[in-house]
Design an enzyme around this catalytic site. Sequence first.
Site, PDB file in Angstrom:
ATOM      1  N   LYS A 136       0.836  -1.206   0.000  1.00  0.00           N
ATOM      2  CA  LYS A 136       0.000   0.000   0.000  1.00  0.00           C
ATOM      3  C   LYS A 136       0.874   1.261   0.000  1.00  0.00           C
ATOM      4  O   LYS A 136       2.040   1.208   0.383  1.00  0.00           O
ATOM      5  CB  LYS A 136      -0.936  -0.003   1.210  1.00  0.00           C
ATOM      6  N   TYR A 187      16.962  29.871   5.555  1.00  0.00           N
ATOM      7  CA  TYR A 187      15.878  30.542   6.298  1.00  0.00           C
ATOM      8  C   TYR A 187      16.205  30.639   7.786  1.00  0.00           C
ATOM      9  O   TYR A 187      16.615  29.665   8.402  1.00  0.00           O
ATOM     10  CB  TYR A 187      14.579  29.749   6.164  1.00  0.00           C
TER      11      TYR A 187
END
Length: 341
Positions: free
Chosen positions: A33, A246
Amino acid sequence: MAYITISKENYFYNLEQISKRVASVEQIAVVLKDNAYGHGIDIIAPLAKEFGISRAVVRSVEEAKRIEKLFPYILILAPERVEKRENFFYTINQINDIYKYQKGVNIELKVDSGMHRLGVSPLELYFALNLIKSKGLRLRGFFTHLREADELSSTTYTQLELFNKLKKDIVESCFNEIHTHSRNSAGVFRSGSVIKDEIVRVGIASYGYVRGDKALKFPKLKPVLSLFGEKVGTLARAGKSFRVGYGGISKIGNERNISIYDIGYGDGFKRVPDEVIESGLFQTPDGFKLFGKVSMDSIAINSAKRELKIFNDVSNLAKLLKTIEYEVVVSLSSRIRREVI
Ligand SMILES: *Cc1c(COP(=O)(O)O)cnc(C)c1O
């Protein structure tokens, strides 16, 4: 471009460890999955088949269709639609699901033995069975999911005891031959003896991880996936006092080689907390460190290599991110190129 490698050797090694816990490889259903937990369903499925696996578990019909030629048995856990195929098995997660299917469709009934998420309540079981019979659906499987097979508690045994009791009733009262399953990765290694009469649904262990209390003495497995970044720039003429990225959380100091690599949180490489970056706790397999925050498309690392291995085992990173290995690998974007080595 950043890329992922999949180690066939390690994947087969893990499948061999799992094979030792069951009487026959026929019993192993590999869980594919969510893009095979981020490893790439189109890469992992053929490898599983080559190993001799005949069963797969997926989330959706869309995933099942991608592998329909490879496996005679595909269990679909959360079907978004119905397409009748001999090898598709649809999960009944709750009573209402029964109404969605037409006569002749293969279904498997999931019972809630204590996980309390999805699954038909044991109290509704006979109602469900009658409904299934009257609609003419083909009940082919009966299963449950364990809540905490990785923990040293007795819940697993309480769940298995209840499941085994219900299983006996169902198999006896049942129409045709049905198969049963209850164990995920931790559940398989939790079993004291070789598992003989059930299918097992293994996800994370096949990819090289299995969490569990130390006392449970789970075997050491081998991570299958490695992530590589490619250098797309260097910090030119950077002074000692420069701060990277940042927020400027990392000073360059005496680092001579800081390069920018083309992987970021937009590709599923999660933002590592500032304090982890500042303390240098995250290191690549070759001992390089992150400088500055993780950006959407890039990270800075004190390496000059053109191609850099960002990780080959996510256990430590998962801890630093306060999550589990599952989340780290499944988050990796399907856009990243994957290759088998
Ligand atoms: C995801 C899933 C599994 C696999 O669990 P692992 O811990 O990765 O082995 C098994 N069964 C169900 C129902 C699942 O949703």
